[in-house]
Write an enzyme that holds these catalytic residues in place. Structure first.
Site, PDB file in Angstrom:
ATOM      1  N   GLY A 231       3.732  -7.672  15.025  1.00  0.00           N
ATOM      2  CA  GLY A 231       4.912  -6.826  15.151  1.00  0.00           C
ATOM      3  C   GLY A 231       6.217  -7.568  15.331  1.00  0.00           C
ATOM      4  N   GLU A 273      -1.005 -12.256  17.835  1.00  0.00           N
ATOM      5  CA  GLU A 273      -1.741 -12.040  16.584  1.00  0.00           C
ATOM      6  C   GLU A 273      -0.735 -11.854  15.468  1.00  0.00           C
ATOM      7  OE1 GLU A 273      -5.702  -9.392  17.513  1.00  0.00           O
ATOM      8  OE2 GLU A 273      -3.969  -8.368  16.708  1.00  0.00           O
ATOM      9  N   GLY A 275       1.361 -12.210  12.084  1.00  0.00           N
ATOM     10  CA  GLY A 275       1.176 -12.556  10.681  1.00  0.00           C
ATOM     11  C   GLY A 275       2.530 -12.849  10.067  1.00  0.00           C
ATOM     12  N   ARG A 311       5.896  -4.820  -1.581  1.00  0.00           N
ATOM     13  CA  ARG A 311       6.690  -4.280  -0.483  1.00  0.00           C
ATOM     14  C   ARG A 311       7.933  -3.499  -0.965  1.00  0.00           C
ATOM     15  NH1 ARG A 311       8.930  -6.805   3.038  1.00  0.00           N
ATOM     16  NH2 ARG A 311       8.387  -5.537   4.822  1.00  0.00           N
ATOM     17  N   TYR A 315       7.577   0.225   0.248  1.00  0.00           N
ATOM     18  CA  TYR A 315       8.390   0.610   1.418  1.00  0.00           C
ATOM     19  C   TYR A 315       9.889   0.608   1.141  1.00  0.00           C
ATOM     20  CZ  TYR A 315       4.165  -1.403   3.720  1.00  0.00           C
ATOM     21  OH  TYR A 315       2.895  -1.743   4.103  1.00  0.00           O
ATOM     22  N   CYS A 342       4.200   0.147 -15.580  1.00  0.00           N
ATOM     23  CA  CYS A 342       4.626   1.452 -16.071  1.00  0.00           C
ATOM     24  C   CYS A 342       4.821   2.383 -14.877  1.00  0.00           C
ATOM     25  CB  CYS A 342       3.589   2.005 -17.034  1.00  0.00           C
ATOM     26  SG  CYS A 342       3.276   0.872 -18.391  1.00  0.00           S
ATOM     27  N   GLU A 343       5.686   1.982 -14.000  1.00  0.00           N
ATOM     28  CA  GLU A 343       6.009   2.707 -12.771  1.00  0.00           C
ATOM     29  C   GLU A 343       7.471   2.427 -12.516  1.00  0.00           C
ATOM     30  OE1 GLU A 343       4.595   4.402 -10.293  1.00  0.00           O
ATOM     31  OE2 GLU A 343       2.452   4.279 -10.718  1.00  0.00           O
TER      32      GLU A 343
END
Ligand SMILES: *Cc1c(COP(=O)(O)O)cnc(C)c1O
Length: 422
Positions: A231, A273, A275, A311, A315, A342-343
């Site tokens: 986080g 923890e 990342g 990402r 998001y 194709c998006e």
């Protein structure tokens, strides 16, 4: 506005691309090591401190080995992450297993490796006992419910999150685990993601330290460690401030002295923890401009797509882009930088002011070192890229080859046709 600087030059990018065609993910070993050392220094006041790198962020054994050399453990959440960690030589207390909706096979593997198992729910006490056994040390994941707020407007909603258990359930879990033979306990919680404030860990630590004191008094359980989980965020935007890990470590130390030491619990180990904070800034997606298009807007088409870095599409995340060799050029062109899926959400940047981009220019998409390659997928038949490690001496090493069509077809077995075409 602080300028984000790529960790390679155009000449270096060209030298790599001559051997390993773009797109590829590139990681900066020197940056990874320097940052890991800062993290360890920030928490060196705590005797048992250990960072368990969240494997899901960058699941590559070469990266895990670098972090292992810097004293880190690993945080796994699945069977394959456990296998990768085992292959890298992580065992026992080097491994946290923080999973949820855990399959039997995964739980058995974690138990067999002697990992610290983090139970996501009260019902997992019996599940663990039935499928594996009760280790000497067990961790439980806490969810305080409600809304979690930090002073600067950062908010998250633990009450809506599927993870963890209530305080009542934590107490019951500890009591039952002790009856089943467990002797020492961990507390784990993850309340907000990608926080860009030095207050997140200290605030979370305050909550968990007080919880630890209450649980210890109530159940008699010996608390061995408190895991602040992930986080801790990074500054994706050039105008954002970066987290100061030394200030974060100091903030946690203050809470430790305030709450745990007076309760006679000064021997509790602090685990993290992380990342994103460990890897995101030290990885980039390197891609070549292969097309330009002028319709109602100006488009630059690149050879990477959302399947390499999802990402922005998923998001709406900002990833800074530097056009290598044009670091000092005026950003006087407004572009959408797009991939070929194709998006219509396959856009690395929208209305971004950049220098004039020519076909063949190499673009450095910043901060892709965590949750980048890892979230890749094969939509539209796109293949996963190579991963490359830039070493401290300036040389580079391919640490994962790019997928080929043979990889893409490898799980089909209904006709020899595929074997013929590849
Ligand atoms: C994703 C995750 C992490 C890492 O989160 P970052 O935001 O990348 O630091 C750590 N622990 C658990 C349990 C996670 O799910």
């Amino acid at each position: 506005m602080s300028q984000k600087k790529p960790f390679i030059t155009l000449a270096q990018a060209r030298a790599i691309a001559a051997e390993i065609p773009t797109p590829f993910h590139l990681y900066d070993e020197a940056g990874i090591r320097e940052n890991a050392r800062k993290v360890n220094a920030a928490f060196s006041w705590n005797k048992g401190f250990k960072e368990y790198f969240a494997v899901k962020a960058t699941p590559n054994p070469y990266i895990l080995k670098i972090l292992q050399e810097e004293g880190c453990g690993v945080d796994c959440s699945s069977y394959t992450e456990l296998l990768m960690s085992e292959a890298c030589g992580f065992t026992g207390s080097d491994i946290m297993f923080s999973s949820n909706e855990t399959p039997v096979q995964d739980m058995q593997k974690a138990y067999e490796l002697g990992a610290y198992i983090n139970l996501d729910d009260l019902t997992h006490v019996d599940f663990l006992k039935e499928v594996a056994g009760i280790p000497k040390t067990v961790c439980c994941r806490y969810n305080p419910g409600g809304v979690f707020e930090l002073g600067n407007g950062i908010m998250d909603n633990p009450g809506d999150a599927k993870y963890g258990m209530s305080e009542e359930q934590m107490a019951e879990a500890y009591t039952r685990l002790m009856a089943l033979g467990a002797e020492e306990f961990g507390i784990h919680s993850f309340l907000a993601s990608n926080t860009v404030t030095d207050d997140y860990y200290p605030k979370l630590a305050g909550i968990l330290f007080e919880l630890a004191v209450r649980l210890h008094k109530r159940t008699g359980a010996k608390i061995k460690f408190i895991n602040l989980s992930g986080g801790v965020g990074i500054a994706y935007r050039p105008d954002q401030r970066s987290n100061d890990i030394a200030a974060i470590g100091e903030g946690v130390r203050k809470k430790f002295e305030e709450i745990l030491v007076p309760a006679g619990m000064g021997d509790v180990a602090i685990f993290t923890e992380m990342g994103r904070f460990m890897l995101a800034p030290y990885g980039a997606l390197v891609t070549t401009a292969i097309h330009e298009k002028h319709i109602y807007k100006e488009y630059i088409g690149v050879d990477a797509c959302a399947a390499n870095l999802m990402r922005p599409a998923m998001y709406g995340s900002y990833h800074h882009i530097t056009v290598l060799g044009k670091e000092d050029a005026l950003c006087d062109h407004k572009y959408d930088v797009v991939g070929g899926l194709c998006e219509n959400n396959d856009k690395f940047a929208i209305d971004r002011m950049l220098p004039k981009i020519d076909k063949g220019d190499i673009l450095f998409i910043h901060d892709a070192g965590a949750h980048g390659f890892a979230m890749g997928y094969n939509y539209n038949g796109k293949l996963r890229s190579a991963e490359v490690l830039l070493k401290p001496d300036g040389t580079f090493q391919k640490i994962r080859r790019a997928e080929t069509p043979a990889d893409y077809f490898a799980t089909f077995d209904f006709t020899p046709f595929f074997k013929k075409i590849i």
